[in-house]
Design an enzyme around this catalytic site. Sequence first.
Site, PDB file in Angstrom:
ATOM      1  CB  CYS A 254      -0.861   0.033   1.064  1.00  0.00           C
ATOM      2  SG  CYS A 254      -0.239   0.145   2.671  1.00  0.00           S
ATOM      3  CG  HIS A 302      -4.460  -0.042   3.930  1.00  0.00           C
ATOM      4  ND1 HIS A 302      -3.784  -0.864   3.329  1.00  0.00           N
ATOM      5  CD2 HIS A 302      -5.447   0.479   2.987  1.00  0.00           C
ATOM      6  CE1 HIS A 302      -4.353  -0.944   1.882  1.00  0.00           C
ATOM      7  NE2 HIS A 302      -5.217  -0.059   1.926  1.00  0.00           N
ATOM      8  CG  HIS A 314      -6.585   0.768  -1.875  1.00  0.00           C
ATOM      9  ND1 HIS A 314      -6.680  -0.152  -0.552  1.00  0.00           N
ATOM     10  CD2 HIS A 314      -7.591   0.272  -2.520  1.00  0.00           C
ATOM     11  CE1 HIS A 314      -7.906  -0.757  -0.842  1.00  0.00           C
ATOM     12  NE2 HIS A 314      -8.460  -0.582  -1.971  1.00  0.00           N
TER      13      HIS A 314
END
Length: 338
Positions: A254, A302, A314
């Site tokens: 990520c 994240h 993402h």
Amino acid sequence: MGSHRRLVPTSGFNRGAGTALCVLSAATAALGAVPAHAAPHTDTKAEVDRLYEEAEKATQAYDKADETAATLRREVGQAQDGIARQQQRINTMRDALGSLAGAQYRSGGIDPTVALLFSDDPADYLDKASTLDRISAHQAGRLRELRSALRELAQERAEAAGKLAELQKSRTAVAAHKKTVERKLAKARQLLNSLPFGQRAAYDRASRSGGGGIPDLSGVVPPDARVAAAIAAARSALGRPYVWGATGPSGFDCSGLMQWSYAHAGVHLPRTSQEQRFAGRQVPLSQAQPGDLVVYRSDASHVAMYVGNGQVIHAPYPGAPVRYDRVNMMPVSSVTRV
């Protein structure tokens, strides 16, 4: 992830090395589509969710340790180069002083003070001020220069030794975090492999597809050229696989995707999602603009890029390629404008 994920169809799915984790968060979304008679396996959903989150935390820790190790490797290399240059300088100075001694020998013998130039510690000789009147000012100046160079060399060697020790610690941390990620993933895989084939297939399908469709971003205009370049880079990565610890171009985790995308806009972002959280000015989610970094969970484990109309791009989790998802796919902890 959690059952809040809305998965979007993508193409180019790659079942490479990263697919060892393909069911980590997909399990959460997939279970939402499992028939009611599968309710006894709801504890599987919670356990896979937990393992996924812990694996992602360990991935970010791995990213940080790996970045630190890379920085230290460069610093150690630079220190070693500096030591080599300093040693060469000292050798040249000793050669010059040796020439001086040879000239004195040919003219009738070496002054005892010059002979001390070749001792293991010429600085000790200089520290004896009572003997300074026995050598010329030129000789004294060269001795002082040599003493200074020797001290600098000793300091550089000590600093290099310290960096080498730090590097070893960082390498140990990298290995430990890697083992943690792999252990979490292996446990999740074992858990999911114990389920009936139909449910395992549902997890696999959910990691690759869903019913969200490609979002309509036709009316979205980036605020400036820099952000437009970062978004264009992120969109070019759609469909590429999640690979933990990777910063592209063939795979990403990520934070690696965010760093890679903004690098295309000439902006260097820190490596981890925790650091990226503070890479700019934080704004409310209600004021999010295209290009903003959306950070999730209270531990900032994240991160995604907001692209407008309530959508982000993402790298979700292993087994799920880079894709669009809704901005509220999981609890948002902060929004950062780079």
